[in-house]
Design a protein around this motif. Structure first.
Motif, PDB file in Angstrom:
ATOM      1  N   LYS A  55       0.971  -1.454   0.044  1.00 52.26           N
ATOM      2  CA  LYS A  55      -0.295  -0.287  -0.321  1.00 52.26           C
ATOM      3  C   LYS A  55       0.682   1.353  -0.346  1.00 52.26           C
ATOM      4  O   LYS A  55       1.542   1.434   0.960  1.00 52.26           O
ATOM      5  CB  LYS A  55      -1.326   0.024   1.252  1.00 52.26           C
ATOM      6  CG  LYS A  55      -2.392  -0.809   1.484  1.00 52.26           C
ATOM      7  CD  LYS A  55      -3.123  -0.747   2.684  1.00 52.26           C
ATOM      8  CE  LYS A  55      -4.428  -0.458   2.174  1.00 52.26           C
ATOM      9  NZ  LYS A  55      -5.387  -0.461   3.076  1.00 52.26           N
ATOM     10  N   ILE A  56       0.030   1.920  -1.355  1.00 60.33           N
ATOM     11  CA  ILE A  56       1.694   3.377  -1.017  1.00 60.33           C
ATOM     12  C   ILE A  56       1.218   4.202  -1.937  1.00 60.33           C
ATOM     13  O   ILE A  56       0.412   4.451  -2.233  1.00 60.33           O
ATOM     14  CB  ILE A  56       2.685   2.455  -2.146  1.00 60.33           C
ATOM     15  CG1 ILE A  56       4.394   3.266  -2.289  1.00 60.33           C
ATOM     16  CG2 ILE A  56       2.222   2.316  -3.691  1.00 60.33           C
ATOM     17  CD1 ILE A  56       5.024   2.517  -2.435  1.00 60.33           C
ATOM     18  N   PRO A  57       1.923   5.294  -1.284  1.00 62.38           N
ATOM     19  CA  PRO A  57       1.262   6.894  -1.715  1.00 62.38           C
ATOM     20  C   PRO A  57       0.994   7.121  -3.645  1.00 62.38           C
ATOM     21  O   PRO A  57       1.885   6.579  -3.572  1.00 62.38           O
ATOM     22  CB  PRO A  57       1.943   8.069  -0.787  1.00 62.38           C
ATOM     23  CG  PRO A  57       2.539   7.167   0.310  1.00 62.38           C
ATOM     24  CD  PRO A  57       2.708   5.902  -0.720  1.00 62.38           C
TER      25      PRO A  57
ATOM     26  N   LEU B  52      -3.478   6.412  -0.858  1.00 63.77           N
ATOM     27  CA  LEU B  52      -3.023   4.761  -1.566  1.00 63.77           C
ATOM     28  C   LEU B  52      -3.432   4.333  -2.512  1.00 63.77           C
ATOM     29  O   LEU B  52      -4.624   4.479  -2.538  1.00 63.77           O
ATOM     30  CB  LEU B  52      -3.202   4.159  -0.053  1.00 63.77           C
ATOM     31  CG  LEU B  52      -2.537   5.142   1.251  1.00 63.77           C
ATOM     32  CD1 LEU B  52      -2.703   3.767   2.341  1.00 63.77           C
ATOM     33  CD2 LEU B  52      -1.132   5.335   1.537  1.00 63.77           C
ATOM     34  N   MET B  53      -2.093   3.822  -3.138  1.00 64.78           N
ATOM     35  CA  MET B  53      -2.673   2.720  -3.835  1.00 64.78           C
ATOM     36  C   MET B  53      -2.741   1.729  -2.952  1.00 64.78           C
ATOM     37  O   MET B  53      -1.443   1.004  -2.722  1.00 64.78           O
ATOM     38  CB  MET B  53      -2.093   3.052  -4.872  1.00 64.78           C
ATOM     39  CG  MET B  53      -2.307   3.430  -6.201  1.00 64.78           C
ATOM     40  SD  MET B  53      -0.911   3.999  -7.934  1.00 64.78           S
ATOM     41  CE  MET B  53       0.431   4.069  -6.376  1.00 64.78           C
ATOM     42  N   ASP B  54      -3.447   0.190  -3.292  1.00 61.34           N
ATOM     43  CA  ASP B  54      -3.579  -0.755  -2.703  1.00 61.34           C
ATOM     44  C   ASP B  54      -2.339  -1.740  -3.901  1.00 61.34           C
ATOM     45  O   ASP B  54      -3.751  -2.440  -5.102  1.00 61.34           O
ATOM     46  CB  ASP B  54      -4.483  -1.088  -2.236  1.00 61.34           C
ATOM     47  CG  ASP B  54      -4.926  -3.046  -1.770  1.00 61.34           C
ATOM     48  OD1 ASP B  54      -3.309  -3.177  -1.306  1.00 61.34           O
ATOM     49  OD2 ASP B  54      -5.975  -3.026  -1.040  1.00 61.34           O
TER      50      ASP B  54
ATOM     51  N   THR C 234      -5.602  -1.220  -6.828  1.00 60.25           N
ATOM     52  CA  THR C 234      -7.064  -0.849  -6.080  1.00 60.25           C
ATOM     53  C   THR C 234      -7.041   0.807  -5.876  1.00 60.25           C
ATOM     54  O   THR C 234      -6.184   1.334  -5.342  1.00 60.25           O
ATOM     55  CB  THR C 234      -7.260  -1.599  -5.114  1.00 60.25           C
ATOM     56  OG1 THR C 234      -7.549  -2.876  -5.706  1.00 60.25           O
ATOM     57  CG2 THR C 234      -9.461  -1.368  -4.578  1.00 60.25           C
ATOM     58  N   ASP C 235      -8.148   1.458  -6.142  1.00 58.30           N
ATOM     59  CA  ASP C 235      -8.126   2.454  -6.352  1.00 58.30           C
ATOM     60  C   ASP C 235      -9.128   3.264  -5.879  1.00 58.30           C
ATOM     61  O   ASP C 235     -10.226   2.109  -5.807  1.00 58.30           O
ATOM     62  CB  ASP C 235      -7.143   4.023  -6.821  1.00 58.30           C
ATOM     63  CG  ASP C 235      -7.882   4.210  -8.428  1.00 58.30           C
ATOM     64  OD1 ASP C 235      -9.424   4.457  -7.878  1.00 58.30           O
ATOM     65  OD2 ASP C 235      -7.807   2.998  -9.276  1.00 58.30           O
TER      66      ASP C 235
ATOM     67  N   LYS D 195     -14.998   1.896  -5.255  1.00 55.97           N
ATOM     68  CA  LYS D 195     -13.186   0.974  -5.646  1.00 55.97           C
ATOM     69  C   LYS D 195     -13.084   1.015  -6.942  1.00 55.97           C
ATOM     70  O   LYS D 195     -13.876   0.527  -8.124  1.00 55.97           O
ATOM     71  CB  LYS D 195     -13.870   0.418  -4.561  1.00 55.97           C
ATOM     72  CG  LYS D 195     -12.103  -1.430  -4.639  1.00 55.97           C
ATOM     73  CD  LYS D 195     -12.837  -2.452  -3.610  1.00 55.97           C
ATOM     74  CE  LYS D 195     -13.052  -3.057  -4.354  1.00 55.97           C
ATOM     75  NZ  LYS D 195     -13.190  -4.601  -3.701  1.00 55.97           N
ATOM     76  N   ASN D 196     -12.384   1.403  -7.801  1.00 57.74           N
ATOM     77  CA  ASN D 196     -11.292   0.919  -8.904  1.00 57.74           C
ATOM     78  C   ASN D 196     -10.576  -0.366  -8.942  1.00 57.74           C
ATOM     79  O   ASN D 196      -9.249   0.366  -7.858  1.00 57.74           O
ATOM     80  CB  ASN D 196     -11.506   2.310  -9.799  1.00 57.74           C
ATOM     81  CG  ASN D 196     -12.145   3.359  -9.585  1.00 57.74           C
ATOM     82  OD1 ASN D 196     -13.827   3.138 -10.021  1.00 57.74           O
ATOM     83  ND2 ASN D 196     -12.149   4.226  -9.033  1.00 57.74           N
ATOM     84  N   GLN D 197     -10.853  -0.945  -9.408  1.00 53.86           N
ATOM     85  CA  GLN D 197      -9.936  -2.023  -9.516  1.00 53.86           C
ATOM     86  C   GLN D 197      -9.626  -3.312 -10.707  1.00 53.86           C
ATOM     87  O   GLN D 197     -10.447  -2.553 -11.627  1.00 53.86           O
ATOM     88  CB  GLN D 197     -10.875  -3.672  -9.144  1.00 53.86           C
ATOM     89  CG  GLN D 197      -9.273  -3.867  -7.757  1.00 53.86           C
ATOM     90  CD  GLN D 197     -10.229  -5.403  -6.925  1.00 53.86           C
ATOM     91  OE1 GLN D 197     -11.133  -5.662  -7.158  1.00 53.86           O
ATOM     92  NE2 GLN D 197      -9.887  -5.348  -5.615  1.00 53.86           N
ATOM     93  N   VAL D 198      -8.164  -2.999 -11.411  1.00 59.03           N
ATOM     94  CA  VAL D 198      -7.661  -3.433 -12.609  1.00 59.03           C
ATOM     95  C   VAL D 198      -6.835  -4.567 -12.101  1.00 59.03           C
ATOM     96  O   VAL D 198      -6.390  -4.395 -11.077  1.00 59.03           O
ATOM     97  CB  VAL D 198      -7.173  -2.562 -13.391  1.00 59.03           C
ATOM     98  CG1 VAL D 198      -5.533  -1.969 -12.627  1.00 59.03           C
ATOM     99  CG2 VAL D 198      -6.232  -3.172 -14.047  1.00 59.03           C
TER     100      VAL D 198
END
Lengths: 147, 115
Positions: A11-13, A66-68, A83-84, A132-135
């Motif tokens: 999990k990162i900025p 954060l991006m997960d 995920t964002d 929630k958006n997910q790729v």
């Protein structure tokens, strides 16, 4: 002999200076999962492109968001789920770029999505803007060995 | 930590930009600025040399595409040289070899400008 499923998470900025770290994270896991060097780099490039999209278009360079990044590997594949919770945009509606047309119009976007689709075996999206958006990017081990 | 550098060398009308490191969405603005400076100085005969470039993403490729039209209108060009196989593969995926002249060595590209 069947390799056990392994799970990893970062999990990162959402800032571009973290792209290098994200690529290194992905490269190490892809190597451990048994992908050859060329495929490791293809996977890292696809993840870079997907995260760049999140940073620019979903989180608008906001480091507080954060991006997960979740990665799952098993005996025959690696699945990366990014995920964002940003505004999101429907990637599926983007057409593949015509590079010559891009040059004529001096445009920059859209190339990343094309690279992701070309480099990965499967690309799935889920959009729920603001929630929630997910790729999800999948690469199979056997395909990379035989190709 | 700086993971990307652009070094410039001018040979009469031709300018060589030597890229080093990792060209991604974080570092692409540095490359963009280097090309922008050349355009402001009206130096349109550009060679981008990439022997020490380890990585390129679409953000880096976008810089090449963003300026090429304007540069060619001024009778200039961006010629690409000294690519590693790894970097070439990314250019190739997007069809760049049909749109840009690619040379093994800087000297060949320079010769082409001086023909």
């Amino acid at each position: 002999m069947k390799a056990k499923t392994q799970k990893y998470r970062l999990k990162i900025p959402s800032v571009t200076e973290n792209l290098q770290m994200i690529r290194e994270f992905v490269l190490k896991i892809a190597a451990k999962a048994g992908f050859n060097e060329e495929t490791q780099e293809q996977i890292a490039l696809a993840v870079d492109e997907a995260c760049t999209n999140v940073i620019k278009h979903a989180h608008h360079h906001d480091a507080r968001r954060l991006m997960d990044i979740q990665i799952k590997t098993d005996a025959n594949k690696m699945i990366i789920t990014i995920t964002d919770k940003g505004s999101g945009f429907d990637i599926t509606k983007l057409k593949d770029p015509d590079v010559e047309k891009y040059i004529r119009e001096s445009r920059h976007g859209g190339l990343g999505i094309y690279l992701i689709k070309t480099l990965m075996d499967e690309v799935d999206y889920e959009f729920n803007p603001g929630v929630k958006n997910q790729v999800q990017l999948t690469k199979y081990l056997q395909k990379s060995v035989t190709s | 930590m700086e993971n990307f550098e652009v070094a410039r060398e001018d040979h009469s009308e031709v300018s060589i930009l030597r890229l080093k490191g990792f060209l991604d969405a974080h570092t692409a603005p540095n490359f963009e600025q280097a090309i922008q400076e050349l355009i402001e100085e009206k130096r349109f005969k550009i060679i981008v040399s990439m022997s020490d470039l380890n990585y390129i993403s679409s953000a880096g490729l976008g810089v090449f595409m963003g300026f090429i039209e304007e540069i060619r209108e001024k009778d200039g060009d961006i010629k690409l040289t000294n690519m590693t196989d790894k970097v070439y593969k990314v250019f190739d995926l997007l069809g760049f070899p049909a749109l840009y002249q690619i040379f093994k060595e800087e000297a060949e590209a320079e010769k082409e400008y001086n023909r």
